[in-house]
Design an enzyme around this catalytic site. Structure first.
Site, PDB file in Angstrom:
ATOM      1  N   GLY A 178       0.802  -1.217   0.000  1.00  0.00           N
ATOM      2  CA  GLY A 178       0.000   0.000   0.000  1.00  0.00           C
ATOM      3  C   GLY A 178       0.831   1.261   0.000  1.00  0.00           C
ATOM      4  N   GLY A 215       0.074   8.197   0.935  1.00  0.00           N
ATOM      5  CA  GLY A 215       0.005   8.219   2.392  1.00  0.00           C
ATOM      6  C   GLY A 215       1.289   7.803   3.076  1.00  0.00           C
ATOM      7  CB  ILE A 216       1.985   6.522   6.523  1.00  0.00           C
ATOM      8  CG1 ILE A 216       1.079   5.290   6.634  1.00  0.00           C
ATOM      9  CG2 ILE A 216       1.372   7.718   7.222  1.00  0.00           C
ATOM     10  CD1 ILE A 216       0.919   4.801   8.055  1.00  0.00           C
ATOM     11  N   GLY A 217       2.433   4.894   3.598  1.00  0.00           N
ATOM     12  CA  GLY A 217       3.139   3.834   2.876  1.00  0.00           C
ATOM     13  C   GLY A 217       4.099   4.417   1.860  1.00  0.00           C
ATOM     14  CB  SER A 254      -5.271   2.031  13.748  1.00  0.00           C
ATOM     15  OG  SER A 254      -6.134   3.085  14.119  1.00  0.00           O
ATOM     16  CE1 TYR A 278      -8.681   1.021   9.600  1.00  0.00           C
ATOM     17  CE2 TYR A 278      -9.004   2.337  11.578  1.00  0.00           C
ATOM     18  CZ  TYR A 278      -8.217   1.962  10.503  1.00  0.00           C
ATOM     19  OH  TYR A 278      -6.959   2.515  10.337  1.00  0.00           O
TER      20      TYR A 278
END
Length: 306
Positions: free
Chosen positions: A23, A27-29, A152, A178
């Site tokens: 991923g 984003g953070i990936g 998370s 989630y």
């Protein structure tokens, strides 16, 4: 330690290390892949959308023409795609130093994966479980390798219902689902690290969470989250730091969990944090492991390093 300002400058050269970041087209990936490539690692951008992956690669190369970055297709919501990725990777690489299980979906409408799993549990947990299992031999044969799961703070609202993993009996609660998937990420990493150590294997597993970071993941979260992003969220350069620390810090033993140092771990520089007590329940972790092997058809083979 709360005052410590660990950042990418703390990362030593990663030259010679082969890294997969799932991923990592945004984003953070993406930021994780970019930083590791700039630290001379050989980085595989593993993504569902090849077009986005190639754009991310081009962006990294534009900033650093010497970066060693490649793209491969990986759809974690499709176990056949996961198997295909693992087989192709093993054909082309003789080592894997670092597997960063970063990809995820966040609070979508009720959807199922190709294999019939609730999308968040199927992608965030089962897809990464299957991927890790099929790359385990390569990881074990690589000295000083490690696996990082990106969880998370939402794991705090998780509580896995083994009688209804795919939300077929209950009214779908996307935030709860989630949270369940992010709790599963921690059960998996803690149980994996236990099993590695029990088998005398030096490969180890760690985890991280990004705090409140503004990313594409939140595109389905609605106006309130969008508004709060402007007040609370940190950018991806900060949000990726817990993952980067979990992935590169020297002297780690396994089971470490990194998150932001600030109030409620919402933002700040990365430090060791604690996941909740439920996430440390070994009986639940073992049960989830057995269920995950059955659902994915992937059995982990813990063969000791030569």
């Amino acid at each position: 330690m709360k005052n410590e300002k660990w950042n990418k400058e703390n990362i030593l050269s990663q030259k010679g290390r082969v890294v997969i970041v799932t991923g990592s087209s945004s984003g953070i990936g993406y930021e994780t892949a970019r930083v590791l490539a700039n630290k001379q690692a050989s980085v595989m951008i593993a993504v569902r959308n090849l077009d986005k992956g190639n754009k991310a690669l081009a962006k990294i190369i534009q900033q650093n023409k010497d970066a060693d970055v490649k793209v491969m297709e990986l759809d974690l919501a499709n176990l056949a795609s996961v198997k295909n990725f693992a087989e192709n990777f093993k054909k082309n690489y003789s080592r894997l130093d670092l597997l960063i299980n970063n990809a995820g979906v966040m609070i979508p409408p009720y959807t199922k994966t190709t294999d019939g799993f609730e999308l968040q549990f199927g992608t965030n947990h089962l897809g990464h479980f299957a991927l890790t299992g099929q790359l385990l031999e390569l990881l074990i044969s690589t000295e000083n390798s490690r696996i990082v799961n990106v969880s998370s703070g939402a794991h705090n609202i998780g509580n896995i219902d083994f009688d209804d993993l795919n939300w077929e009996k209950r009214s779908y609660a996307k935030w709860k689902a989630y949270g369940d998937s992010k709790l599963a990420n921690l059960y998996f990493i803690y149980e994996l690290d236990r099993k590695l150590k029990d088998n005398g294997i030096k490969t180890f597993a760690t985890a991280s969470h990004p705090g409140w970071t503004a990313t594409e993941l939140q595109r389905t979260a609605g106006r309130v989250v969008g508004y709060l992003n402007g007040i609370l969220a940190q950018d991806i350069t900060m949000g990726a730091l817990p993952t980067l620390r979990a992935a590169t810090e020297e002297g780690l033993k396994g089971k470490e969990y990194f998150g932001p140092s600030g109030f409620l771990e919402v933002r700040g520089y990365p430090v060791k944090v604690e996941s909740n007590e439920l996430s440390k329940d070994q009986a639940i972790a073992q049960k989830l492991w057995e269920v995950s092997e059955k659902l994915t058809g992937v059995k982990f083979e813990f063969n000791k390093q030569v």
